[in-house]
Design an enzyme around this catalytic site. Structure first.
Site, PDB file in Angstrom:
ATOM      1  CG  HIS A  10      28.060 111.961  47.535  1.00  0.00           C
ATOM      2  ND1 HIS A  10      27.724 111.053  48.502  1.00  0.00           N
ATOM      3  CD2 HIS A  10      27.766 113.181  48.048  1.00  0.00           C
ATOM      4  CE1 HIS A  10      27.247 111.683  49.560  1.00  0.00           C
ATOM      5  NE2 HIS A  10      27.258 112.973  49.314  1.00  0.00           N
ATOM      6  CE1 TYR A  39      24.948 112.227  45.878  1.00  0.00           C
ATOM      7  CE2 TYR A  39      23.947 111.601  43.777  1.00  0.00           C
ATOM      8  CZ  TYR A  39      24.598 111.249  44.946  1.00  0.00           C
ATOM      9  OH  TYR A  39      24.901 109.938  45.181  1.00  0.00           O
ATOM     10  CG  HIS A 115      29.171 109.526  51.252  1.00  0.00           C
ATOM     11  ND1 HIS A 115      28.436 108.655  50.490  1.00  0.00           N
ATOM     12  CD2 HIS A 115      28.571 109.556  52.468  1.00  0.00           C
ATOM     13  CE1 HIS A 115      27.422 108.195  51.225  1.00  0.00           C
ATOM     14  NE2 HIS A 115      27.481 108.722  52.417  1.00  0.00           N
ATOM     15  CE  LYS A 121      26.519 103.882  51.544  1.00  0.00           C
ATOM     16  NZ  LYS A 121      25.394 104.646  51.023  1.00  0.00           N
ATOM     17  CB  CYS A 123      31.059 107.185  48.336  1.00  0.00           C
ATOM     18  SG  CYS A 123      30.363 108.634  47.571  1.00  0.00           S
TER      19      CYS A 123
END
Ligand SMILES: [Zn+2]
Length: 135
Positions: A10, A39, A115, A121, A123
């Site tokens: 990420h 995380y 991700h 997204k 990411c």
């Protein structure tokens, strides 16, 4: 130890000039009502690797993929206008590679993803699956 079959990368979605560390992300995630940083590792702009949630605990970073994964996050990933941008520093690129090599040694069956492989997204703002496919 829980089973680990995925390592998911990420970005913090913060501009490159913003100082972000694991403590700040921990604060953000607590504000969301989580137990703390979602995380397992955080990589600062200077390349320092910080410990987040203990590895034996499930993270909170990728919907439907937290149970058997490890979540890594680097500081950055958007430009000053908050648009996705791969602005990893050379120190972050080196740290990310070292950390991924280490984790692949411990969990050889785990596959590496961004991700965005599991989400709409952008990411982590680069193609992690392709970049690390040979690890
Ligand atoms: Zn993400």
């Amino acid at each position: 130890m829980r089973t680990i079959d995925e390592i998911i990368i990420h970005c913090s979605a913060t501009p490159p000039n913003m100082y972000v560390d694991a403590k700040l992300v921990d604060d953000w995630h607590k504000q969301r009502g989580w137990s703390g940083i979602g995380y397992h590792f955080f990589i600062k702009r200077d390349g320092q690797i910080e410990l987040g949630r203990p590895l034996e605990k499930q993270g909170a970073h990728t919907k439907n993929h937290n149970k058997n994964s490890i979540g890594l996050c680097y500081a950055g990933g958007v430009d000053k206008d908050m648009s996705p941008e791969d602005n990893r520093t050379s120190a972050q690129i080196a740290s990310l590679l070292s950390l991924l090599r280490l984790l692949k040694n411990i969990f050889p069956k785990a596959t590496i993803h961004g991700h965005r492989d599991f989400s709409t997204k952008s990411c982590p703002s680069f193609d992690a699956t392709n970049e690390y496919c040979t690890l």
